[in-house]
Design a protein around this motif. Structure first.
Motif, PDB file in Angstrom:
ATOM      1  N   PHE A  91     115.879  66.396  -9.339  1.00  0.00           N
ATOM      2  CA  PHE A  91     114.986  65.342  -8.893  1.00  0.00           C
ATOM      3  C   PHE A  91     114.577  65.555  -7.444  1.00  0.00           C
ATOM      4  O   PHE A  91     115.382  65.955  -6.605  1.00  0.00           O
ATOM      5  CB  PHE A  91     115.668  63.969  -8.980  1.00  0.00           C
ATOM      6  CG  PHE A  91     115.801  63.432 -10.372  1.00  0.00           C
ATOM      7  CD1 PHE A  91     117.001  63.554 -11.059  1.00  0.00           C
ATOM      8  CD2 PHE A  91     114.735  62.805 -10.980  1.00  0.00           C
ATOM      9  CE1 PHE A  91     117.129  63.062 -12.341  1.00  0.00           C
ATOM     10  CE2 PHE A  91     114.861  62.294 -12.269  1.00  0.00           C
ATOM     11  CZ  PHE A  91     116.050  62.425 -12.947  1.00  0.00           C
ATOM     12  N   ALA A 103     114.038  55.064  -1.298  1.00  0.00           N
ATOM     13  CA  ALA A 103     113.596  56.325  -1.878  1.00  0.00           C
ATOM     14  C   ALA A 103     112.940  56.095  -3.229  1.00  0.00           C
ATOM     15  O   ALA A 103     113.406  55.291  -4.031  1.00  0.00           O
ATOM     16  CB  ALA A 103     114.787  57.271  -2.029  1.00  0.00           C
ATOM     17  N   PHE A 105     111.670  58.239  -6.619  1.00  0.00           N
ATOM     18  CA  PHE A 105     111.995  59.493  -7.298  1.00  0.00           C
ATOM     19  C   PHE A 105     110.836  59.981  -8.153  1.00  0.00           C
ATOM     20  O   PHE A 105     110.066  59.184  -8.703  1.00  0.00           O
ATOM     21  CB  PHE A 105     113.208  59.289  -8.211  1.00  0.00           C
ATOM     22  CG  PHE A 105     114.521  59.218  -7.481  1.00  0.00           C
ATOM     23  CD1 PHE A 105     114.877  58.088  -6.765  1.00  0.00           C
ATOM     24  CD2 PHE A 105     115.401  60.289  -7.508  1.00  0.00           C
ATOM     25  CE1 PHE A 105     116.087  58.010  -6.090  1.00  0.00           C
ATOM     26  CE2 PHE A 105     116.617  60.226  -6.834  1.00  0.00           C
ATOM     27  CZ  PHE A 105     116.949  59.087  -6.130  1.00  0.00           C
ATOM     28  N   GLY A 106     110.758  61.302  -8.281  1.00  0.00           N
ATOM     29  CA  GLY A 106     109.888  61.897  -9.259  1.00  0.00           C
ATOM     30  C   GLY A 106     110.527  61.867 -10.634  1.00  0.00           C
ATOM     31  O   GLY A 106     111.633  61.332 -10.803  1.00  0.00           O
ATOM     32  N   GLN A 107     109.842  62.423 -11.605  1.00  0.00           N
ATOM     33  CA  GLN A 107     110.325  62.384 -12.984  1.00  0.00           C
ATOM     34  C   GLN A 107     111.330  63.485 -13.297  1.00  0.00           C
ATOM     35  O   GLN A 107     111.860  63.540 -14.394  1.00  0.00           O
ATOM     36  CB  GLN A 107     109.155  62.441 -13.959  1.00  0.00           C
ATOM     37  CG  GLN A 107     108.369  61.134 -14.005  1.00  0.00           C
ATOM     38  CD  GLN A 107     107.422  61.093 -15.170  1.00  0.00           C
ATOM     39  OE1 GLN A 107     106.435  61.815 -15.214  1.00  0.00           O
ATOM     40  NE2 GLN A 107     107.701  60.227 -16.139  1.00  0.00           N
ATOM     41  N   GLY A 108     111.544  64.353 -12.326  1.00  0.00           N
ATOM     42  CA  GLY A 108     112.557  65.374 -12.515  1.00  0.00           C
ATOM     43  C   GLY A 108     112.051  66.599 -13.245  1.00  0.00           C
ATOM     44  O   GLY A 108     111.062  66.559 -13.986  1.00  0.00           O
TER      45      GLY A 108
END
Lengths: 114, 114
Positions: A91, A103, A105-108
């Motif tokens: 991530f 923070a 987060f992106g989708q990983g």
């Protein structure tokens, strides 16, 4: 804003190959984080940048891992050479300046090393 | 070092019922933040709710509320009127004030039964 964008979403590679994961943080965020998620260890911080400068890379497992942030809108996490135990979800997250910000987060990227 | 513990690997609840997820943490700091993140099957880590340690009032976000017991170092999440879309992994996380790093628990998998 599109949020934190990571690419690719999935990566399957052979042991020994170089793998590069990419991240575009949210515009205006000046902190960027790379986390790794595994069943055994959960979510762990690998490295984070502040204003494009690496601040803490103590979570980077080995010299095979490296991360760069050449500008405020792009970061890479590279594994060379990759090993099966590197298989995990990686991530990227970004955060704006300020003590009271959080923070996002992106989708990983799900990495599988065979 | 700070640690976060989620003692319930899995929980299930009937749709429309209320469920409480547990989290305890260990820290010697007095100023910090606590979070609950949701990770649905899409893998995206979504911030559900946050609590500042200096605030005595428990945080609430619509159907989500927390029970923050600072002396006991406990931070539970209550989901009221559970919906099918609440099914996900839930992670409790800690961040010391002034620090960048999030410390995560191991997660609780929540299943919603129709």
């Amino acid at each position: 804003d599109a949020g934190v964008i990571q690419s690719p979403r999935h990566e399957v590679t052979e042991m020994g190959q170089e793998v590069t994961l990419r991240c575009k943080p949210i515009s205006g965020h000046n902190s960027l984080f790379w986390y790794r998620q595994t069943m055994m260890r959960g979510l762990e911080l690998l490295i984070y940048f502040n204003n494009n400068v690496p601040i803490d890379d103590s979570g980077m497992p080995e010299d095979r891992f490296s991360a760069k942030m050449p500008n405020a809108s792009f970061s890479t996490l590279k594994i060379q050479p990759s090993e099966p135990r590197d298989s995990a979800v990686y991530f990227c997250a970004s955060r704006a300046t300020g003590w009271n910000t959080e923070a996002f987060f992106g989708q990983g990227t799900r990495l599988t090393v065979v | 070092a700070q640690t976060v513990t989620q003692s319930q690997p899995e929980m299930s609840v009937q749709e429309a019922e209320t469920v409480t997820l547990s989290c305890t943490y260990d820290t010697s700091e007095s100023d910090y933040y606590l979070f609950w993140y949701k990770q649905p099957p899409s893998r995206q880590m979504i911030l559900v709710i946050r609590q500042e340690a200096y605030k005595q009032q428990n945080a609430t976000e619509n159907r989500f509320s927390v029970n923050f017991q600072k002396a006991a170092k406990s931070f539970s999440l209550k989901i009221s009127d559970s919906q099918l879309g609440d099914a996900a992994m839930y992670f409790c996380a800690y961040r010391r004030q002034g620090a960048q790093k999030l410390v995560f628990g191991q997660g609780t998998r929540l299943t919603i039964n129709p």
